[in-house]
Design an enzyme around this catalytic site. Structure first.
Site, PDB file in Angstrom:
ATOM      1  N   ASP A  13       0.811  -1.230   0.000  1.00  0.00           N
ATOM      2  CA  ASP A  13       0.000   0.000   0.000  1.00  0.00           C
ATOM      3  C   ASP A  13       0.839   1.272   0.000  1.00  0.00           C
ATOM      4  O   ASP A  13       0.450   2.284   0.583  1.00  0.00           O
ATOM      5  CB  ASP A  13      -0.969   0.001   1.206  1.00  0.00           C
ATOM      6  CG  ASP A  13      -1.860  -1.213   1.212  1.00  0.00           C
ATOM      7  OD1 ASP A  13      -2.214  -1.694   0.123  1.00  0.00           O
ATOM      8  OD2 ASP A  13      -2.193  -1.700   2.310  1.00  0.00           O
ATOM      9  N   LYS A  16       1.736   2.033  -5.147  1.00  0.00           N
ATOM     10  CA  LYS A  16       2.259   1.440  -6.394  1.00  0.00           C
ATOM     11  C   LYS A  16       1.318   1.704  -7.569  1.00  0.00           C
ATOM     12  O   LYS A  16       1.767   1.987  -8.676  1.00  0.00           O
ATOM     13  CB  LYS A  16       2.450  -0.080  -6.215  1.00  0.00           C
ATOM     14  CG  LYS A  16       3.454  -0.428  -5.117  1.00  0.00           C
ATOM     15  CD  LYS A  16       3.559  -1.920  -4.905  1.00  0.00           C
ATOM     16  CE  LYS A  16       2.325  -2.545  -4.286  1.00  0.00           C
ATOM     17  NZ  LYS A  16       2.017  -2.100  -2.905  1.00  0.00           N
ATOM     18  N   GLY A  40      -4.552  -4.379  -3.850  1.00  0.00           N
ATOM     19  CA  GLY A  40      -5.535  -3.343  -4.162  1.00  0.00           C
ATOM     20  C   GLY A  40      -4.745  -2.115  -4.558  1.00  0.00           C
ATOM     21  O   GLY A  40      -4.149  -1.469  -3.712  1.00  0.00           O
ATOM     22  N   HIS A  41      -4.684  -1.847  -5.861  1.00  0.00           N
ATOM     23  CA  HIS A  41      -3.868  -0.742  -6.368  1.00  0.00           C
ATOM     24  C   HIS A  41      -4.783   0.378  -6.845  1.00  0.00           C
ATOM     25  O   HIS A  41      -5.564   0.190  -7.780  1.00  0.00           O
ATOM     26  CB  HIS A  41      -2.952  -1.234  -7.494  1.00  0.00           C
ATOM     27  CG  HIS A  41      -1.933  -2.231  -7.016  1.00  0.00           C
ATOM     28  ND1 HIS A  41      -0.996  -2.812  -7.836  1.00  0.00           N
ATOM     29  CD2 HIS A  41      -1.694  -2.735  -5.774  1.00  0.00           C
ATOM     30  CE1 HIS A  41      -0.241  -3.638  -7.119  1.00  0.00           C
ATOM     31  NE2 HIS A  41      -0.653  -3.610  -5.866  1.00  0.00           N
ATOM     32  N   GLN A 222       1.954  -6.123  -3.129  1.00  0.00           N
ATOM     33  CA  GLN A 222       2.430  -6.186  -1.736  1.00  0.00           C
ATOM     34  C   GLN A 222       3.735  -5.389  -1.568  1.00  0.00           C
ATOM     35  O   GLN A 222       3.937  -4.412  -2.268  1.00  0.00           O
ATOM     36  CB  GLN A 222       2.615  -7.638  -1.266  1.00  0.00           C
ATOM     37  CG  GLN A 222       1.313  -8.401  -1.084  1.00  0.00           C
ATOM     38  CD  GLN A 222       0.725  -8.957  -2.366  1.00  0.00           C
ATOM     39  OE1 GLN A 222       1.378  -9.641  -3.114  1.00  0.00           O
ATOM     40  NE2 GLN A 222      -0.529  -8.662  -2.631  1.00  0.00           N
TER      41      GLN A 222
HETATM   42  P1  GDP Z   1      -0.817   0.267  -3.541  1.00  0.00           P
HETATM   43  O1  GDP Z   1      -1.400  -0.998  -3.067  1.00  0.00           O
HETATM   44  O2  GDP Z   1       0.650   0.360  -3.293  1.00  0.00           O
HETATM   45  O3  GDP Z   1      -1.160   0.589  -4.969  1.00  0.00           O
HETATM   46  O4  GDP Z   1      -1.466   1.419  -2.658  1.00  0.00           O
HETATM   47  P2  GDP Z   1      -3.036   1.564  -2.290  1.00  0.00           P
HETATM   48  O5  GDP Z   1      -3.778   1.964  -3.491  1.00  0.00           O
HETATM   49  O6  GDP Z   1      -3.496   0.355  -1.564  1.00  0.00           O
HETATM   50  O7  GDP Z   1      -2.967   2.699  -1.202  1.00  0.00           O
HETATM   51  C1  GDP Z   1      -2.454   3.963  -1.476  1.00  0.00           C
HETATM   52  C2  GDP Z   1      -3.536   4.996  -1.178  1.00  0.00           C
HETATM   53  O8  GDP Z   1      -2.948   6.290  -1.110  1.00  0.00           O
HETATM   54  C3  GDP Z   1      -4.584   5.104  -2.278  1.00  0.00           C
HETATM   55  O9  GDP Z   1      -5.810   5.481  -1.696  1.00  0.00           O
HETATM   56  C4  GDP Z   1      -4.046   6.205  -3.175  1.00  0.00           C
HETATM   57  O10 GDP Z   1      -5.084   6.869  -3.912  1.00  0.00           O
HETATM   58  C5  GDP Z   1      -3.455   7.123  -2.159  1.00  0.00           C
HETATM   59  N1  GDP Z   1      -2.277   7.893  -2.594  1.00  0.00           N
HETATM   60  C6  GDP Z   1      -1.283   7.529  -3.454  1.00  0.00           C
HETATM   61  N2  GDP Z   1      -0.323   8.468  -3.488  1.00  0.00           N
HETATM   62  C7  GDP Z   1      -0.713   9.431  -2.619  1.00  0.00           C
HETATM   63  C8  GDP Z   1      -0.120  10.655  -2.173  1.00  0.00           C
HETATM   64  O11 GDP Z   1       0.975  11.036  -2.571  1.00  0.00           O
HETATM   65  N3  GDP Z   1      -0.809  11.388  -1.236  1.00  0.00           N
HETATM   66  C9  GDP Z   1      -2.015  10.981  -0.756  1.00  0.00           C
HETATM   67  N4  GDP Z   1      -2.605  11.753   0.159  1.00  0.00           N
HETATM   68  N5  GDP Z   1      -2.596   9.838  -1.146  1.00  0.00           N
HETATM   69  C10 GDP Z   1      -1.948   9.070  -2.057  1.00  0.00           C
HETATM   70  P1  IMO Z   2      -0.927  -4.243  -2.201  1.00  0.00           P
HETATM   71  O1  IMO Z   2      -0.473  -4.824  -3.499  1.00  0.00           O
HETATM   72  C1  IMO Z   2      -0.941  -4.598   2.141  1.00  0.00           C
HETATM   73  C2  IMO Z   2      -1.045  -8.658   3.761  1.00  0.00           C
HETATM   74  C3  IMO Z   2      -2.292  -9.085   4.520  1.00  0.00           C
HETATM   75  C4  IMO Z   2      -1.674 -10.043   5.512  1.00  0.00           C
HETATM   76  C5  IMO Z   2      -0.577 -10.735   4.708  1.00  0.00           C
HETATM   77  C6  IMO Z   2      -0.979 -12.083   4.131  1.00  0.00           C
HETATM   78  O2  IMO Z   2      -2.227  -3.530  -2.298  1.00  0.00           O
HETATM   79  O3  IMO Z   2       0.147  -3.447  -1.570  1.00  0.00           O
HETATM   80  P2  IMO Z   2      -2.523 -12.754   2.072  1.00  0.00           P
HETATM   81  O4  IMO Z   2      -3.961 -12.477   1.795  1.00  0.00           O
HETATM   82  O5  IMO Z   2      -1.609 -12.219   1.031  1.00  0.00           O
HETATM   83  O6  IMO Z   2      -2.259 -14.193   2.387  1.00  0.00           O
HETATM   84  O7  IMO Z   2      -2.215 -11.950   3.432  1.00  0.00           O
HETATM   85  O8  IMO Z   2      -0.276  -9.843   3.646  1.00  0.00           O
HETATM   86  N1  IMO Z   2      -1.298  -8.153   2.403  1.00  0.00           N
HETATM   87  C7  IMO Z   2      -1.211  -6.859   2.060  1.00  0.00           C
HETATM   88  N2  IMO Z   2      -0.986  -5.764   2.811  1.00  0.00           N
HETATM   89  N3  IMO Z   2      -1.074  -4.481   0.807  1.00  0.00           N
HETATM   90  C8  IMO Z   2      -1.264  -5.573   0.038  1.00  0.00           C
HETATM   91  O9  IMO Z   2      -1.265  -5.534  -1.315  1.00  0.00           O
HETATM   92  C9  IMO Z   2      -1.394  -6.830   0.662  1.00  0.00           C
HETATM   93  N4  IMO Z   2      -1.606  -8.090   0.222  1.00  0.00           N
HETATM   94  C10 IMO Z   2      -1.515  -8.887   1.284  1.00  0.00           C
HETATM   95  O10 IMO Z   2      -2.922  -7.987   5.132  1.00  0.00           O
HETATM   96  O11 IMO Z   2      -1.060  -9.321   6.546  1.00  0.00           O
HETATM   97 MG    MG Z   3      -2.945  -1.662  -1.832  1.00  0.00          MG
END
Ligand code: GDP
Ligand code: IMO
Ligand code: MG
Length: 422
Positions: A13, A16, A40-41, A222
């Site tokens: 998270d 990415k 979840g991207h 991840q």
């Molecule tokens: P990922 O799994 O690495 O793609 O990240 P996620 O999408 O799960 O979580 C990142 C969250 O931060 C999302 O809600 C993005 O829309 C948000 N986000 C990404 N870059 C920024 C930033 O620079 N500032 C803020 N405030 N939010 C951001």
């Molecule tokens: P993105 O790509 C954050 C964490 C789960 C748990 C552990 C194992 O959005 O960054 P799993 O379901 O993979 O067997 O869970 O990994 N986890 C993540 N945490 N971002 C993710 O993906 C994750 N995918 C799995 O919360 O701790």
């Molecule tokens: Mg994510």
């Protein structure tokens, strides 16, 4: 023209999705190489927000080819839901989506066993998407692969064989009702009818594209500390999000990789169980979660929040070979008088030389902090590095030197435009 890997450098998270979408304007092909719908991207374009779980985050660029690599584990319904979401939003992907014939399928029993395990004593806090049980079957050499969909008779035999064993376990060990084999076969056949045209030998396709000088971005899911080999085992996922996984998960050899881009959140978050040395349980932690909107994009769970851990990210830089970094969510730190960075760990007053991945050891470390003056101002509309507050620049300079990489971009908001290039 190049082949680059984008890796999460912490516990996932990091942003990415936003960064891959941003960089996709410069590449021909984007490939997911591991994990599944546990990812979840998030991508924000104007007021519209997209969350991708299996589809590569380059799909919003109409000239970009998207590939789901062999290292990914695919849950049929999750993929179909995502394809429908694209269609509903008028995003045409015909002719530019490919799925590896070697990718494994997440079957209903994988999700069920994942959720049953989570109720037992081995709780990890998984996303419940069946990831671990599916990779177990892959390595036990009994998994169902995308290629199996292409031979209906063999597929039926394989599913029946797997289900006989799984139903035995469900009934005798978990005291759970048996699953209906015919229902599962029908679902697989219906899935194949919808995705058959996207199936190909993606390793062959990618190597051919690279030989023709196409540029490729390999999108990790991840983060490094969730890596099954290098992360905080057993509180990890069941794949290799680190850069090495990009080669095995796509069939692109290490000699073709040109650079590794680390996505680095300006503070730290983690979802699920497991050690987290800089976790904050006070008002500052709540502030990070609230301002950063730190809720899981897949499960909606609140993310645990803490200060930036330079000792951890330096370890991540090392095992991934990160040469350039994108710092994300810097804007979220614009509401603090004082910001802390962890620069090392101590156990019983003795400073550790290396980052410990043993969960027991990590649970007993005491973080050593260096304090920084906060800039206490909104930076989400700033587009030039020079216009950032002095304190923010000092923070970035410190992170860059403590972690040993060059910073290429700074993200100050979820939208593409909220990015500073250095
Ligand atoms: P990922 O799994 O690495 O793609 O990240 P996620 O999408 O799960 O979580 C990142 C969250 O931060 C999302 O809600 C993005 O829309 C948000 N986000 C990404 N870059 C920024 C930033 O620079 N500032 C803020 N405030 N939010 C951001
Ligand atoms: P993105 O790509 C954050 C964490 C789960 C748990 C552990 C194992 O959005 O960054 P799993 O379901 O993979 O067997 O869970 O990994 N986890 C993540 N945490 N971002 C993710 O993906 C994750 N995918 C799995 O919360 O701790
Ligand atoms: Mg994510």
């Amino acid at each position: 023209m190049s082949v680059s890997i984008v890796v999460g450098s912490q516990w996932g998270d990091e942003g990415k999705g936003k960064v891959v979408d941003l960089l996709s304007s410069q590449v021909d092909i984007v490939v997911r190489y591991q994990g599944g719908a546990n990812a979840g991207h998030t991508i924000k374009i104007g007021d519209k927000q997209y969350i991708f779980h299996l589809i590569p985050s380059g799909i919003l660029h109409k000239n970009v080819i998207c590939v789901i690599g062999n290292g990914v584990v695919i849950e049929p319904q999750a993929l179909l839901d995502e394809l429908k979401m694209l269609e509903d939003n008028g995003i045409d992907f015909e002719g530019r989506l490919f799925i590896s014939h070697n990718a494994h399928l997440i079957m209903p029993y994988h999700k069920l066993i994942d959720s049953i395990n989570e109720q037992g004593t081995q709780k990890i806090g998984t996303t419940g998407r069946g990831i671990g049980p599916c990779y177990i079957d892959k390595y036990a050499r009994r998994g169902i692969r995308i290629a199996d969909l292409l031979n209906k008779d063999d597929l039926k035999i394989k599913i029946r064989k797997n289900l006989a064993e799984k139903n035995n376990i469900l009934e005798k060990i978990y005291d759970h009702a048996k699953l209906d084999v015919d229902e599962i076969i029908d679902e697989c056949l219906a899935f194949d009818a919808k995705i058959d045209k996207y199936i190909t030998d993606t390793a062959e396709y990618l190597n051919d594209a690279i030989s023709k000088n196409k540029s490729v971005l390999l999108e990790g899911a991840q983060g490094a500390l969730l890596d099954v080999d290098h992360g905080t085992y057993p509180y990890v996922t069941s794949s290799n999000p680190t850069s090495g996984g990009a080669c095995t998960g796509t069939g692109i050899p290490p000699t073709k990789i040109n650079n590794v881009i680390g996505i680095v959140k300006a503070y730290t978050t983690r979802v699920g169980l497991g050690p987290f040395p800089t976790e904050l349980f006070d008002e500052d932690g709540q502030k990070l979660g609230k301002i950063g909107a730190e809720f899981g994009a897949t499960t909606g769970r609140a993310r645990r929040c803490g200060w930036f851990d330079a000792f951890l990210v330096n370890y991540s830089r090392k095992i991934n070979g990160i040469d350039r970094a994108v710092i994300t969510k810097l804007d979220v730190l614009g509401h603090f008088d004082e910001i802390k960075v962890c620069i090392g760990y101590e156990i019983n007053g003795k400073r550790l030389k290396y980052f410990p991945t043993s969960s027991a050891e990590l649970n007993s470390v005491v973080p050593i902090y260096q304090s920084f003056k906060g800039w206490n101002s909104e930076i989400s509309e700033i587009t030039k590095y020079d216009d950032l507050p002095t304190e923010a620049k000092e923070y970035l300079t410190f992170i860059s030197s403590a972690c040993g990489f060059e910073i290429k971009y700074i993200s100050v908001g979820p939208k593409r435009s909220q990015t500073i290039e250095l």
